[in-house]
Write an enzyme that holds these catalytic residues in place. Structure first.
Site, short mmCIF file in Angstrom:
data_model
loop_
_atom_site.label_atom_id
_atom_site.label_comp_id
_atom_site.label_asym_id
_atom_site.label_seq_id
_atom_site.Cartn_x
_atom_site.Cartn_y
_atom_site.Cartn_z
N ASP A 9 0.86 -1.17 0.00
CA ASP A 9 0.00 0.00 0.00
C ASP A 9 0.91 1.24 0.00
O ASP A 9 2.10 1.15 0.34
CB ASP A 9 -0.88 -0.05 1.25
CG ASP A 9 -1.65 1.24 1.49
OD1 ASP A 9 -2.34 1.69 0.57
OD2 ASP A 9 -1.54 1.79 2.60
N ASN A 213 -9.29 -0.11 3.85
CA ASN A 213 -9.35 -0.60 2.47
C ASN A 213 -8.31 -1.69 2.19
O ASN A 213 -8.24 -2.21 1.07
CB ASN A 213 -9.18 0.55 1.47
CG ASN A 213 -7.85 1.27 1.61
OD1 ASN A 213 -7.21 1.23 2.65
ND2 ASN A 213 -7.44 1.95 0.55
#
Length: 260
Positions: A9, A213
């Protein structure tokens, strides 16, 4: 386990919020690449928010928009835009509640209100600023993601009235903006398409993430690593917890796993 790919990420993982990628983290990524380990970025960002990160890391396999758009070695291999009838529903509801939206298309992003305090707050620390969305902007191109600018307690109404969409707050404290994606779309969906292309099984993958997320992604891979700053529910989805981005948690985690 013989891991073959490391998935990263961006915000809060390789990039401390409001800062730049540290030298130890960049060096760790380079060490992986020197060992011919595949490195992938999986982010909620669109491509046009990610150029400097791509340049700094040299990564060429990327999952954008929380899984809705996948790019590999210069080519688009998967995309999943939000259907127009769903966009129409959130457009009407946001008008009723006077909440601004940012529409994120494949090449540009535009907001419905540039002066709203929640919109100003959302882009305060970022180098990119939205333009004003023309009335038909969302109808004239593919939209992969939206930002809904509202208080935390207000997104519940949207979730109940538009179940086709998923609403996830940027942070648990204070953020008055959330990502809006198709319920059927998340980082694990995009990564499934990419790993199939690479010929790598999910259990041969390591993933690092810190946000809500990232939950599906961390559960999907063989070794999910939550950053030290992550919320408890993110940590519970992971196999391991490392240090925060500010403490070079990606490097520390890779060392613990034995990949560098």
């Amino acid at each position: 386990m013989n891991y073959k790919v490391v998935i990263l990420d961006i915000d809060g993982t390789i990039l401390p919020h409001g800062k730049s990628i540290s030298h130890p983290t960049k060096d760790a990524i380079q060490q992986l690449r020197d060992k011919n380990m595949k490195v992938v970025i999986a982010t909620g960002r669109p491509p046009y928010f990610s150029g400097s990160i791509i340049e700094e890391t040299g990564v060429d396999s990327l999952v954008f928009f929380n899984g809705a758009y996948v790019y590999h070695e210069g080519k688009e291999i998967y995309k999943s835009a939000i259907e127009k009838q769903i966009l129409y529903k959130i457009h009407l509801l946001s008008n009723d509640y006077h909440h601004p939206l940012t529409f994120l298309g494949g090449r540009s992003f535009k907001a419905t209100d540039l002066s709203h305090p929640f919109v100003l707050e959302a882009y305060l620390q970022n180098p990119w600023k939205p333009e004003l969305a023309p009335p038909q902007f969302w109808m004239e191109q593919d939209i992969y993601q939206l930002f809904l600018h509202c208080d935390v307690e207000e997104e519940v109404t949207y979730q109940s009235k538009i179940p086709e969409l998923d609403f996830r707050r940027w942070t648990s404290i204070g953020a008055r903006t959330c990502d809006v994606n198709l319920t059927k779309s998340n980082k694990a969906v995009g990564l499934t398409k990419l790993l199939e292309k690479l010929g790598i099984a999910p259990d041969e993958a390591v993933a690092f993430g810190d946000g809500l997320n990232d939950i599906e992604m961390l559960s999907f891979v063989g070794m999910g690593v939550a950053m030290g700053s992550a919320q408890d529910e993110v940590k519970q989805a992971a196999n391991m917890v490392t240090l925060s981005a500010e403490e070079d948690g990606v490097r520390y985690g890779l060392e613990r796993i034995g990949l560098i």
